[in-house]
Design a protein around this motif. Structure first.
Motif, mmCIF file in Angstrom:
data_model
loop_
_atom_site.group_PDB
_atom_site.id
_atom_site.type_symbol
_atom_site.label_atom_id
_atom_site.label_comp_id
_atom_site.label_asym_id
_atom_site.label_seq_id
_atom_site.Cartn_x
_atom_site.Cartn_y
_atom_site.Cartn_z
ATOM 1 N N HIS A 83 -9.435 -14.849 -11.330
ATOM 2 C CA HIS A 83 -10.665 -14.294 -11.910
ATOM 3 C C HIS A 83 -10.290 -13.125 -12.823
ATOM 4 C CE1 HIS A 83 -14.600 -12.336 -12.223
ATOM 5 N NE2 HIS A 83 -15.119 -13.485 -11.828
ATOM 6 N N PRO A 84 -10.943 -13.014 -13.988
ATOM 7 C CA PRO A 84 -10.573 -11.948 -14.939
ATOM 8 C C PRO A 84 -10.636 -10.543 -14.339
ATOM 9 C CG PRO A 84 -12.007 -13.556 -15.994
ATOM 10 C CD PRO A 84 -11.958 -13.928 -14.554
ATOM 11 N N LEU A 85 -11.666 -10.263 -13.560
ATOM 12 C CA LEU A 85 -11.777 -8.924 -12.977
ATOM 13 C C LEU A 85 -10.678 -8.666 -11.942
ATOM 14 C CD1 LEU A 85 -15.658 -8.598 -12.527
ATOM 15 C CD2 LEU A 85 -14.211 -7.549 -14.291
ATOM 16 N N LYS A 86 -10.404 -9.668 -11.118
ATOM 17 C CA LYS A 86 -9.358 -9.491 -10.112
ATOM 18 C C LYS A 86 -7.988 -9.422 -10.791
ATOM 19 C CE LYS A 86 -7.761 -9.152 -5.935
ATOM 20 N NZ LYS A 86 -7.995 -10.204 -4.933
ATOM 21 N N ALA A 87 -7.777 -10.263 -11.802
ATOM 22 C CA ALA A 87 -6.502 -10.228 -12.528
ATOM 23 C C ALA A 87 -6.290 -8.876 -13.209
ATOM 24 C CB ALA A 87 -6.460 -11.364 -13.557
ATOM 25 N N ALA A 88 -7.365 -8.329 -13.787
ATOM 26 C CA ALA A 88 -7.252 -7.013 -14.419
ATOM 27 C C ALA A 88 -6.928 -5.940 -13.386
ATOM 28 C CB ALA A 88 -8.553 -6.674 -15.144
ATOM 29 N N THR A 89 -7.504 -6.065 -12.200
ATOM 30 C CA THR A 89 -7.207 -5.098 -11.133
ATOM 31 C C THR A 89 -5.743 -5.172 -10.711
ATOM 32 O OG1 THR A 89 -9.490 -5.251 -10.334
ATOM 33 C CG2 THR A 89 -7.854 -4.380 -8.811
ATOM 34 N N ILE A 90 -5.238 -6.394 -10.550
ATOM 35 C CA ILE A 90 -3.834 -6.565 -10.155
ATOM 36 C C ILE A 90 -2.899 -5.973 -11.202
ATOM 37 C CG2 ILE A 90 -2.051 -8.280 -9.702
ATOM 38 C CD1 ILE A 90 -4.233 -10.080 -8.533
ATOM 39 N N THR A 91 -3.194 -6.271 -12.466
ATOM 40 C CA THR A 91 -2.353 -5.761 -13.548
ATOM 41 C C THR A 91 -2.401 -4.230 -13.617
ATOM 42 O OG1 THR A 91 -2.714 -7.787 -14.819
ATOM 43 C CG2 THR A 91 -1.936 -5.860 -16.026
ATOM 44 N N ALA A 92 -3.610 -3.683 -13.487
ATOM 45 C CA ALA A 92 -3.757 -2.225 -13.565
ATOM 46 C C ALA A 92 -3.083 -1.534 -12.379
ATOM 47 C CB ALA A 92 -5.237 -1.859 -13.613
ATOM 48 N N ASP A 93 -3.182 -2.128 -11.196
ATOM 49 C CA ASP A 93 -2.523 -1.533 -10.026
ATOM 50 C C ASP A 93 -1.002 -1.536 -10.187
ATOM 51 O OD1 ASP A 93 -4.902 -0.981 -8.785
ATOM 52 O OD2 ASP A 93 -4.905 -2.795 -7.553
ATOM 53 N N LYS A 94 -0.469 -2.615 -10.730
ATOM 54 C CA LYS A 94 0.981 -2.692 -10.949
ATOM 55 C C LYS A 94 1.431 -1.658 -11.983
ATOM 56 C CE LYS A 94 4.758 -5.860 -12.022
ATOM 57 N NZ LYS A 94 5.421 -4.904 -12.916
ATOM 58 N N ALA A 95 0.646 -1.515 -13.060
ATOM 59 C CA ALA A 95 0.980 -0.526 -14.083
ATOM 60 C C ALA A 95 0.924 0.890 -13.506
ATOM 61 C CB ALA A 95 0.023 -0.659 -15.268
ATOM 62 N N ALA A 96 -0.056 1.139 -12.639
ATOM 63 C CA ALA A 96 -0.151 2.464 -12.017
ATOM 64 C C ALA A 96 1.043 2.732 -11.110
ATOM 65 C CB ALA A 96 -1.456 2.561 -11.237
ATOM 66 N N LYS A 97 1.468 1.718 -10.381
ATOM 67 C CA LYS A 97 2.635 1.885 -9.515
ATOM 68 C C LYS A 97 3.902 2.144 -10.347
ATOM 69 C CE LYS A 97 5.274 -0.333 -5.834
ATOM 70 N NZ LYS A 97 6.566 -0.033 -6.472
ATOM 71 N N ASP A 98 4.065 1.394 -11.441
ATOM 72 C CA ASP A 98 5.233 1.596 -12.302
ATOM 73 C C ASP A 98 5.211 2.997 -12.918
ATOM 74 O OD1 ASP A 98 5.998 -0.976 -11.702
ATOM 75 O OD2 ASP A 98 5.206 -1.853 -13.567
ATOM 76 N N ALA A 99 4.016 3.448 -13.286
ATOM 77 C CA ALA A 99 3.908 4.785 -13.871
ATOM 78 C C ALA A 99 4.237 5.859 -12.830
ATOM 79 C CB ALA A 99 2.508 5.000 -14.430
ATOM 80 N N ALA A 100 3.817 5.622 -11.589
ATOM 81 C CA ALA A 100 4.140 6.584 -10.528
ATOM 82 C C ALA A 100 5.645 6.618 -10.261
ATOM 83 C CB ALA A 100 3.380 6.218 -9.258
ATOM 84 N N ASP A 101 6.273 5.442 -10.297
ATOM 85 C CA ASP A 101 7.729 5.406 -10.113
ATOM 86 C C ASP A 101 8.449 6.126 -11.259
ATOM 87 O OD1 ASP A 101 7.313 3.953 -7.818
ATOM 88 O OD2 ASP A 101 7.694 2.002 -8.754
ATOM 89 N N ALA A 102 7.963 5.931 -12.482
ATOM 90 C CA ALA A 102 8.564 6.610 -13.634
ATOM 91 C C ALA A 102 8.388 8.120 -13.531
ATOM 92 C CB ALA A 102 7.934 6.094 -14.923
ATOM 93 N N GLU A 103 7.255 8.554 -13.057
ATOM 94 C CA GLU A 103 7.037 9.986 -12.890
ATOM 95 C C GLU A 103 7.984 10.560 -11.827
ATOM 96 O OE1 GLU A 103 3.291 13.051 -12.131
ATOM 97 O OE2 GLU A 103 3.252 11.035 -11.272
ATOM 98 N N ALA A 104 8.159 9.806 -10.739
ATOM 99 C CA ALA A 104 9.074 10.267 -9.697
ATOM 100 C C ALA A 104 10.506 10.363 -10.229
ATOM 101 C CB ALA A 104 9.011 9.323 -8.497
ATOM 102 N N ALA A 105 10.904 9.395 -11.062
ATOM 103 C CA ALA A 105 12.246 9.432 -11.645
ATOM 104 C C ALA A 105 12.391 10.626 -12.594
ATOM 105 C CB ALA A 105 12.519 8.124 -12.379
#
Length: 204
Positions: A83-105
């Motif tokens: 579903h577009p809304l669920k897919a957008a949520t999954i993508t956004a959550d992954k991007a947020a996690k990657d951004a948090a990892d980059a900030e930690a680095a």
């Protein structure tokens, strides 16, 4: 003589008045039930009203069942990864996690640069370590901004998904509220034959 005549007339009126009222009373009493009966619905009308109410009740139950199927299907679709809304949520959550990892680095790089500045001995080493520290701090600021933006995007995606779920449930609730809270209508009572009058009543 006139006084005696007045007494005679008064006595006659006193005797005749109760008799006239007693004679007229059954006429008024007999007319009251007839007027009430004319205003009451017939058994056929009651039976038709009960049948119509029962059909409306059954239609409401069928509509509620269909509405439940619709909302369950909508919620299942919203929970699907396609579903577009669920897919957008999954993508956004992954991007947020990657951004948090980059900030930690980036934070780790700043800590290492600060340690290098403290360990530097010569002026050249101190200058080089200070430049590395400034670069690491700039990277950290950029990583922090990216993480905040990614968090906001993920939050907006989750809100959109939640709003769609709430809207589906509310639509189902509003469609069933007016009708399905009614109880099943009852059938009209059976017709009963009029009670027979006994012989003594007819005689009287």
């Amino acid at each position: 003589m006139e006084f005696r005549r007045s007494l005679s007339v008064a006595a006659a009126v006193a005797v005749a008045t109760p008799v006239a009222l007693f004679t007229a009373a059954p006429v008024f009493a007999a007319g009251t039930p007839t007027a009430q009966t004319q205003n009451q619905p017939t058994y056929a009308e009651l039976e038709k009203a009960a049948a119509d109410a029962n059909k409306e009740y059954e239609d409401a139950l069928a509509a509620e069942k269909e509405g439940r199927k619709t909302v369950e299907a909508t919620l299942a679709a919203l929970d699907s990864d396609t579903h577009p809304l669920k897919a957008a949520t999954i993508t956004a959550d992954k991007a947020a996690k990657d951004a948090a990892d980059a900030e930690a680095a980036a934070e780790k790089a700043v800590e290492d640069a600060e340690a290098a500045v403290e360990a530097a001995v010569t002026d050249a080493e101190k200058t080089e370590a200070q430049q590395a520290l400034e670069a690491a701090e700039a990277d950290l600021a950029e990583a922090t901004g990216a993480r905040q933006e990614a968090d906001a995007t993920a939050e907006a995606a989750r809100t959109a998904l939640d709003d769609a779920r709430v809207a589906a449930v509310r639509e189902y609730g509003s469609s069933k509220r007016p009708s399905t809270r009614r109880s099943r209508p009852r059938k009209p009572p059976r017709r009963r034959s009029a009670p027979r009058r006994n012989a003594s009543a007819r005689t009287d």
